[in-house]
Design a protein around this motif. Structure first.
Motif, PDB file in Angstrom:
ATOM      1  N   CYS A  22     -65.711  12.330  55.376  1.00 11.71           N
ATOM      2  CA  CYS A  22     -65.534  11.614  56.585  1.00 11.71           C
ATOM      3  C   CYS A  22     -64.725  12.244  57.536  1.00 11.71           C
ATOM      4  N   ALA A  23     -65.084  12.369  58.544  1.00 10.23           N
ATOM      5  CA  ALA A  23     -64.525  13.402  59.514  1.00 10.23           C
ATOM      6  C   ALA A  23     -63.955  12.700  60.945  1.00 10.23           C
ATOM      7  N   ALA A  24     -62.872  12.662  61.215  1.00 11.22           N
ATOM      8  CA  ALA A  24     -62.096  11.825  62.088  1.00 11.22           C
ATOM      9  C   ALA A  24     -61.907  12.543  63.458  1.00 11.22           C
ATOM     10  N   SER A  25     -62.133  12.167  64.568  1.00 18.59           N
ATOM     11  CA  SER A  25     -61.821  12.425  65.725  1.00 18.59           C
ATOM     12  C   SER A  25     -60.226  12.218  65.938  1.00 18.59           C
ATOM     13  N   GLY A  26     -59.501  13.005  67.111  1.00 15.84           N
ATOM     14  CA  GLY A  26     -58.307  12.621  67.629  1.00 15.84           C
ATOM     15  C   GLY A  26     -57.305  13.513  66.690  1.00 15.84           C
ATOM     16  N   ARG A  27     -55.984  13.456  67.144  1.00 17.12           N
ATOM     17  CA  ARG A  27     -54.831  13.871  66.870  1.00 17.12           C
ATOM     18  C   ARG A  27     -54.008  13.304  66.135  1.00 17.12           C
ATOM     19  N   THR A  28     -54.429  11.937  65.772  1.00 17.96           N
ATOM     20  CA  THR A  28     -53.357  11.095  64.794  1.00 17.96           C
ATOM     21  C   THR A  28     -53.887  10.686  63.559  1.00 17.96           C
ATOM     22  N   PHE A  29     -54.825  11.639  63.152  1.00 12.28           N
ATOM     23  CA  PHE A  29     -55.518  11.126  61.696  1.00 12.28           C
ATOM     24  C   PHE A  29     -54.425  10.750  60.556  1.00 12.28           C
ATOM     25  N   SER A  30     -53.413  11.558  60.485  1.00  9.37           N
ATOM     26  CA  SER A  30     -52.522  11.251  59.326  1.00  9.37           C
ATOM     27  C   SER A  30     -51.491  10.125  59.701  1.00  9.37           C
ATOM     28  N   SER A  31     -51.768   9.446  60.753  1.00 11.87           N
ATOM     29  CA  SER A  31     -50.696   7.970  60.858  1.00 11.87           C
ATOM     30  C   SER A  31     -51.908   7.008  60.366  1.00 11.87           C
ATOM     31  N   PHE A  32     -53.098   7.223  59.818  1.00  7.46           N
ATOM     32  CA  PHE A  32     -54.032   6.329  59.302  1.00  7.46           C
ATOM     33  C   PHE A  32     -54.038   6.378  58.005  1.00  7.46           C
ATOM     34  N   ALA A  33     -53.802   5.178  57.306  1.00  5.45           N
ATOM     35  CA  ALA A  33     -54.419   5.176  55.841  1.00  5.45           C
ATOM     36  C   ALA A  33     -55.859   4.940  55.970  1.00  5.45           C
ATOM     37  N   MET A  34     -56.598   5.137  54.944  1.00  3.52           N
ATOM     38  CA  MET A  34     -58.210   5.488  54.952  1.00  3.52           C
ATOM     39  C   MET A  34     -58.790   4.991  53.629  1.00  3.52           C
ATOM     40  N   VAL A  48     -64.110   0.019  47.706  1.00  2.00           N
ATOM     41  CA  VAL A  48     -64.387   1.351  46.678  1.00  2.00           C
ATOM     42  C   VAL A  48     -63.044   2.057  46.367  1.00  2.00           C
ATOM     43  N   SER A  49     -62.571   2.432  47.535  1.00  5.87           N
ATOM     44  CA  SER A  49     -61.052   3.094  47.363  1.00  5.87           C
ATOM     45  C   SER A  49     -60.383   3.294  48.508  1.00  5.87           C
ATOM     46  N   ALA A  50     -59.198   3.462  48.456  1.00  6.44           N
ATOM     47  CA  ALA A  50     -58.162   3.655  49.643  1.00  6.44           C
ATOM     48  C   ALA A  50     -57.150   4.701  49.179  1.00  6.44           C
ATOM     49  N   LEU A  51     -56.843   5.109  50.503  1.00  8.22           N
ATOM     50  CA  LEU A  51     -55.787   6.334  50.137  1.00  8.22           C
ATOM     51  C   LEU A  51     -54.572   6.268  51.459  1.00  8.22           C
ATOM     52  N   SER A  52     -53.422   6.626  50.761  1.00  5.05           N
ATOM     53  CA  SER A  52     -52.052   6.290  51.840  1.00  5.05           C
ATOM     54  C   SER A  52     -52.214   7.371  53.129  1.00  5.05           C
ATOM     55  N   ARG A  53     -51.423   7.294  54.286  1.00  6.66           N
ATOM     56  CA  ARG A  53     -51.401   8.312  55.106  1.00  6.66           C
ATOM     57  C   ARG A  53     -51.126   9.551  54.640  1.00  6.66           C
ATOM     58  N   SER A  54     -50.013   9.882  53.535  1.00 10.30           N
ATOM     59  CA  SER A  54     -49.595  10.921  52.870  1.00 10.30           C
ATOM     60  C   SER A  54     -50.821  11.595  52.104  1.00 10.30           C
ATOM     61  N   ARG A 100     -54.737   1.492  60.868  1.00  7.59           N
ATOM     62  CA  ARG A 100     -53.411   2.186  61.714  1.00  7.59           C
ATOM     63  C   ARG A 100     -52.160   1.207  61.274  1.00  7.59           C
ATOM     64  N   ASN A 101     -52.356   0.228  60.557  1.00 10.50           N
ATOM     65  CA  ASN A 101     -51.139  -0.612  60.507  1.00 10.50           C
ATOM     66  C   ASN A 101     -50.486  -0.499  59.258  1.00 10.50           C
ATOM     67  N   SER A 102     -51.255  -0.377  57.965  1.00  9.11           N
ATOM     68  CA  SER A 102     -50.871  -0.354  56.713  1.00  9.11           C
ATOM     69  C   SER A 102     -50.577   1.274  56.348  1.00  9.11           C
ATOM     70  N   PRO A 103     -49.245   1.618  55.810  1.00  4.79           N
ATOM     71  CA  PRO A 103     -49.370   2.949  55.338  1.00  4.79           C
ATOM     72  C   PRO A 103     -49.944   3.465  54.095  1.00  4.79           C
ATOM     73  N   TYR A 104     -50.323   2.387  53.335  1.00  4.20           N
ATOM     74  CA  TYR A 104     -50.904   2.575  52.065  1.00  4.20           C
ATOM     75  C   TYR A 104     -52.264   2.360  51.752  1.00  4.20           C
ATOM     76  N   GLY A 105     -52.942   1.742  52.829  1.00  6.78           N
ATOM     77  CA  GLY A 105     -54.302   1.530  52.619  1.00  6.78           C
ATOM     78  C   GLY A 105     -54.078  -0.095  51.712  1.00  6.78           C
ATOM     79  N   THR A 106     -55.578  -0.569  52.023  1.00  8.39           N
ATOM     80  CA  THR A 106     -55.689  -1.921  51.338  1.00  8.39           C
ATOM     81  C   THR A 106     -57.301  -2.164  50.975  1.00  8.39           C
ATOM     82  N   ARG A 107     -57.369  -2.935  50.046  1.00 10.98           N
ATOM     83  CA  ARG A 107     -58.904  -3.238  49.729  1.00 10.98           C
ATOM     84  C   ARG A 107     -59.740  -4.199  50.529  1.00 10.98           C
TER      85      ARG A 107
END
Length: 125
Positions: A22-34, A48-54, A100-107
């Motif tokens: 999953c390729a993201a545009s923009g320069r703030t990708f690291s500020s999003f949990a995915m 299915v799965s989630a991943l924190s910003r880091s 963009r809100n949660s640093p850890y991701g959510t289900r």
């Protein structure tokens, strides 16, 4: 604003593997949990799965735990879903999403702000 584009889906035999990207545009990708979600025909979209910003914290649905691995490369603005030991019940359209809100991701899908268009995964028996 971020745009997400999934790739890597396809047709695979049971017990096989695929890696979704999953390729993201923009320069703030690291500020999003995915997150990754999927939707099978006639069914609701499911987590299915989630991943924190880091990338240090990961979460999995019980149905994929031990078979799927989520990861990210913030330098490449990309999140991955490695899927091993695939089963016919994994057949679905897979979507990536950015929170963009949660640093850890959510289900919970309603907490994600941006979604890709999806990529089809078909697992034959």
């Amino acid at each position: 604003q971020v745009q997400l584009v999934e790739s890597g889906g396809g047709l695979v035999q049971a017990a096989g593997s695929l890696r979704l990207s999953c390729a993201a545009s923009g320069r703030t990708f690291s500020s999003f949990a995915m997150g990754w979600f999927r939707q099978a025909p006639g069914k609701e979209r499911e987590f299915v799965s989630a991943l924190s910003r880091s990338g240090s914290s990961t979460y999995y649905a019980d149905s994929v735990k031990g078979r799927f691995t989520i990861s990210r490369d913030n330098a490449k603005n990309t999140v991955y879903l490695q899927m091993n030991s695939l089963k016919p019940e994994d057949t679905a359209v897979y979507y990536c999403a950015a929170d963009r809100n949660s640093p850890y991701g959510t289900r919970y899908s309603h907490e994600y702000d941006y979604w890709g268009q999806g990529t089809q995964v078909i697992v034959s028996s």
